[in-house]
Write a protein that holds these residues in place. Structure first.
Motif, PDB file in Angstrom:
ATOM      1  N   CYS A 124       9.678  -9.021  -0.347  1.00  0.00           N
ATOM      2  CA  CYS A 124       8.210  -9.365  -0.411  1.00  0.00           C
ATOM      3  C   CYS A 124       7.354  -8.062  -0.878  1.00  0.00           C
ATOM      4  N   PHE A 125       7.681  -6.849  -0.279  1.00  0.00           N
ATOM      5  CA  PHE A 125       7.026  -5.855  -0.675  1.00  0.00           C
ATOM      6  C   PHE A 125       7.194  -5.262  -1.980  1.00  0.00           C
ATOM      7  N   ALA A 126       8.237  -5.481  -2.590  1.00  0.00           N
ATOM      8  CA  ALA A 126       8.438  -5.126  -4.094  1.00  0.00           C
ATOM      9  C   ALA A 126       7.716  -6.227  -4.823  1.00  0.00           C
ATOM     10  N   LYS A 164      -2.180   0.492  -1.037  1.00  0.00           N
ATOM     11  CA  LYS A 164      -2.627  -0.697  -1.557  1.00  0.00           C
ATOM     12  C   LYS A 164      -1.670  -2.019  -1.453  1.00  0.00           C
ATOM     13  N   THR A 165      -0.429  -1.691  -1.763  1.00  0.00           N
ATOM     14  CA  THR A 165       0.679  -2.713  -1.693  1.00  0.00           C
ATOM     15  C   THR A 165       0.750  -3.038  -0.141  1.00  0.00           C
ATOM     16  N   HIS A 166       0.786  -2.201   0.820  1.00  0.00           N
ATOM     17  CA  HIS A 166       0.902  -2.549   2.100  1.00  0.00           C
ATOM     18  C   HIS A 166      -0.355  -3.458   2.679  1.00  0.00           C
ATOM     19  N   ALA A 167      -1.627  -3.242   2.100  1.00  0.00           N
ATOM     20  CA  ALA A 167      -2.636  -3.764   2.383  1.00  0.00           C
ATOM     21  C   ALA A 167      -2.592  -5.531   1.894  1.00  0.00           C
ATOM     22  N   PHE A 168      -1.761  -5.629   0.841  1.00  0.00           N
ATOM     23  CA  PHE A 168      -1.751  -6.872   0.230  1.00  0.00           C
ATOM     24  C   PHE A 168      -0.356  -7.691   0.528  1.00  0.00           C
ATOM     25  N   LYS A 180       1.086  -7.824   6.425  1.00  0.00           N
ATOM     26  CA  LYS A 180      -0.197  -8.469   7.027  1.00  0.00           C
ATOM     27  C   LYS A 180       0.460  -9.082   8.319  1.00  0.00           C
ATOM     28  N   ALA A 181       1.546  -9.672   8.289  1.00  0.00           N
ATOM     29  CA  ALA A 181       2.080 -10.416   9.593  1.00  0.00           C
ATOM     30  C   ALA A 181       2.515  -9.229  10.386  1.00  0.00           C
ATOM     31  N   THR A 182       2.798  -8.104  10.271  1.00  0.00           N
ATOM     32  CA  THR A 182       3.238  -7.090  11.039  1.00  0.00           C
ATOM     33  C   THR A 182       2.109  -6.134  11.717  1.00  0.00           C
ATOM     34  N   ILE A 216       3.712  -3.638  14.841  1.00  0.00           N
ATOM     35  CA  ILE A 216       4.987  -2.681  14.809  1.00  0.00           C
ATOM     36  C   ILE A 216       4.526  -1.763  13.975  1.00  0.00           C
ATOM     37  N   THR A 217       5.071  -0.447  13.902  1.00  0.00           N
ATOM     38  CA  THR A 217       4.956   0.785  13.363  1.00  0.00           C
ATOM     39  C   THR A 217       5.671   0.610  11.874  1.00  0.00           C
ATOM     40  N   VAL A 218       4.589   0.724  10.819  1.00  0.00           N
ATOM     41  CA  VAL A 218       5.556   0.759   9.440  1.00  0.00           C
ATOM     42  C   VAL A 218       5.147   1.983   8.824  1.00  0.00           C
TER      43      VAL A 218
END
Length: 138
Positions: free
Chosen positions: A55-57, A116-120, A125-127, A131-133
């Motif tokens: 999903c992240f990729a 930017k990807t982590h925000a999108f 968004k669900a975690t 949890i720590t990412v």
């Protein structure tokens, strides 16, 4: 949210099977050896890592296209850890997202793309807040 797609899977615990409704996913499950199991199957942490990395990729591809950034040689590895949660005595998860980037995305450029990807990303968004990412550029 208006659902576009709903994935459906059934599992019967860490020592059993996980099966998707369409049959494409059908895996034996087992505790990893680090948790006292025989390691003869996959486990929820591996499944979560695979889903989050994919999903992240994909989300990174969308962000990169919007920003006109070439990510042809990039890859994402998700490391999902399970451990004792001191707040309630149960278990908790932590994630490290490792991005392998080509030279032009080393340093600040890669870090900015990951943020930017982590925000999108829907998984992010669900975690978020649960949890720590940690985001790492390699």
């Amino acid at each position: 949210m208006d659902a576009i797609y709903t994935a459906v899977a059934t599992a019967n615990g860490r020592e059993g099977r996980a099966v998707s409704s369409d049959g494409h996913l059908d895996l034996p499950l087992a505790h990893p050896t680090a948790l006292g199991g025989n390691g003869q199957g996959t486990n929820p942490e591996q499944l979560f890592a695979a889903g989050y990395a994919a999903c992240f990729a994909s989300a990174m591809g969308v962000v990169a296209r919007q920003e006109k950034i070439d990510i042809a040689d990039a890859s994402i590895t998700a490391e999902v850890s399970i451990g004792k949660d001191a707040s309630d005595g149960g278990f908790g998860l932590a994630v490290v997202m490792r991005a392998e980037f080509p030279d032009h995305l080393q340093g600040e450029a890669g870090a900015a793309l990951l943020e930017k990807t982590h925000a999108f990303c829907p998984y992010s968004k669900a975690t978020r807040g649960n949890i720590t990412v940690e985001l790492v550029v390699e």
